[in-house]
Design a protein around this motif. Sequence first.
Motif, short mmCIF file in Angstrom:
data_model
loop_
_atom_site.label_atom_id
_atom_site.label_comp_id
_atom_site.label_asym_id
_atom_site.label_seq_id
_atom_site.Cartn_x
_atom_site.Cartn_y
_atom_site.Cartn_z
N ARG A 69 0.74 -1.10 -0.09
CA ARG A 69 0.02 -0.13 -0.02
C ARG A 69 0.84 1.37 -0.02
NH1 ARG A 69 -3.27 -1.66 5.46
NH2 ARG A 69 -1.23 -2.46 5.81
N SER A 110 0.98 8.67 -1.70
CA SER A 110 -0.21 8.92 -2.32
C SER A 110 -1.39 8.54 -1.79
CB SER A 110 0.14 8.16 -3.75
OG SER A 110 -0.14 6.71 -3.60
N MET A 111 -1.43 8.08 -0.53
CA MET A 111 -2.55 7.78 -0.02
C MET A 111 -3.62 8.87 0.41
SD MET A 111 -2.39 4.86 3.08
CE MET A 111 -1.90 3.56 2.52
N LYS A 112 -4.87 8.54 0.57
CA LYS A 112 -5.70 9.73 0.93
C LYS A 112 -5.48 10.00 2.61
CE LYS A 112 -9.47 9.49 -2.21
NZ LYS A 112 -9.39 7.89 -2.62
N LYS A 113 -5.85 11.16 3.06
CA LYS A 113 -5.57 11.42 4.45
C LYS A 113 -6.24 10.25 5.44
CE LYS A 113 -5.57 15.47 6.98
NZ LYS A 113 -6.57 16.99 6.93
N LYS A 114 -7.52 9.88 4.91
CA LYS A 114 -8.40 9.04 5.56
C LYS A 114 -7.62 7.45 6.01
CE LYS A 114 -13.10 8.60 7.05
NZ LYS A 114 -14.54 8.65 6.41
N GLU A 115 -7.38 7.16 4.81
CA GLU A 115 -6.51 5.87 4.70
C GLU A 115 -5.43 5.67 5.41
OE1 GLU A 115 -6.45 3.93 0.70
OE2 GLU A 115 -7.09 5.87 0.14
N ARG A 116 -4.61 6.95 5.30
CA ARG A 116 -3.27 7.04 6.00
C ARG A 116 -3.61 6.86 7.44
NH1 ARG A 116 0.53 11.84 4.46
NH2 ARG A 116 -0.13 10.96 2.40
N LYS A 117 -4.56 7.68 7.94
CA LYS A 117 -4.99 7.48 9.51
C LYS A 117 -5.26 6.21 10.02
CE LYS A 117 -7.13 10.95 12.15
NZ LYS A 117 -8.24 12.04 12.37
#
Lengths: 256, 249
Positions: A63, A67-74
């Motif tokens: 993963r 480039s991950m979205k903020k939410k996924e990163r969280k």
Amino acid sequence: MIQIESIHKSFEGKEVLKGISSTFENGITNLIIGQSGSGKTVLMKCIVGLLLPEEGHILYDGRDFVSMKKKERKLLRREMGMIFQSAALFDSMSVLENVMFPLDMFSGYTYRDRVRRAQFCLDRVNLIDAQDKYPGEISGGMQKRVAIARAIALNPKYLFCDEPNSGLDPKTSLVIDDLIHSITEEYNMTTIINTHDMNSVMGIGDKISFIFEGHKEWEGTKNDVFTSTNERLNNFIFASDLLRKVKDVEVGNIEG
Amino acid sequence: MFITKSINTFGSYLMLMGKVFARPERMRSFFKQYTKEMSQLGVDSIGIVLLISFFIGAVICIQIKLNIQTPWMPRFVTGYTTREIMLLEFSSSIMCLILAGKVGSNIASELGTMRVTQQIDALEIMGVNSANFLILPKIAALVTMIPFLVTFSIAAGIIGAYATGWFANVINPEDLTYGLQYSFTEWFVWCGIIKSLFFAFIIASVSSFYGYTVEGGSIEVGKSSTNAVVHSSILILFSDLILTQLLTE
Ligand SMILES: Nc1ncnc2c1ncn2[C@@H]1O[C@H](COP(=O)(O)OP(=O)(O)OP(=O)(O)O)[C@@H](O)[C@H]1O
Ligand SMILES: [Mg+2]
């Protein structure tokens, strides 16, 4: 498993990381070594996302973190645990509350289960007796162990340690190293450790990446260290007379 | 140079506030922090507010009675002036300036220390929105507590004024009562409270900004705490000017 690909990071025009690529496997302790100022902390901060690299990819089991979205990163953050150079315990909370904190924030457990889980983690690092003390009342080595307990409270997949045994005596360092090593094997975590402690290198160096002035100079296991002909690595590791003698003996053993 | 720097700082302040005003992760921990901050920032300030307001109330009364009032002025002058000074300026603006010193430096040094000892990084790593988790309860708590502090300050000031009558015979208490009640406008109390809400927001948010954005070590933490007090004081004075215009027009 964490893969990093050509990470670049500069501060005000000064290039600190000049394209570092590596793979960190799970179930073993991955060491990052290098001189003071070589960029170890910056590299680790880039991997965990406290700093944003200008270029490069960071893959957590495939993963892409950058480039991950903020939410996924969280959400991914909940799979990470980190032990900071200064332990970074919350001073306003007791030892038990510190370990319970990630559980309070992110687990759906009941209060009793959270206490039980926190006590289990504290027991794992042999600090169950200190649970009601405050960070200011315990020694540096104990603080590091509490930090380990807090980092593993949510059963992370990835564990990061920035110089876990800086400022500790050799014996306590060994305790911390062993603890991190056995936890890594037990839970099959991907563990990355920054260090310039040669005892750690010889002790738990399942895989060692040597960073020199912002690029990866050498990579190998603790046994490879003795047979390596890389001059910069040798100058760094076998800097003292004592270690040079150790090397001669070890090389003799390997060849003989 | 100075202008670009100010605009930059203001921009980062707004960005931080954008992070602060989000829905808390866990309402339970928010309320826990909120009550803790109410006690630390509000309840712990009651003492100093009462003390200072009491003495200022007494001193204003003495000054006016002895230095301004003359026998041919009406007898309400001292009580009336004391009341209006307390209501309109002292209990809101000046008291908030004092609180900027006490509460502002407290907030900035606490957050600054958390920053340099990597406690804020530790929160971020766990996936907690650290700005929201640490700063929102502080702002909410101070804004909640400030109307009480203002009210206490007004009361303490008036008791201070009476004390000069009771214990020092500076003024006749009946004259004081008459003056204090003379031509009373309730709106002025609300003015003070409304102004103080803005000031509370300024103190908590500006001090949090300076503390939260510290980089370096203990020296920078010290500087940030000075910056927090200086800048929130300046902003309080400046917005006092505007708010007073708007509210009493
Ligand atoms: N926030 C920053 N701003 C500017 N330069 C920085 C910043 N952080 C690190 N550096 C620079 O990056 C370089 C690498 O620093 P880093 O902290 O990664 O070293 P390190 O290998 O961890 O050293 P040590 O073993 O002493 O901890 C240093 O030259 C430092 O000056
Ligand atoms: Mg470092």
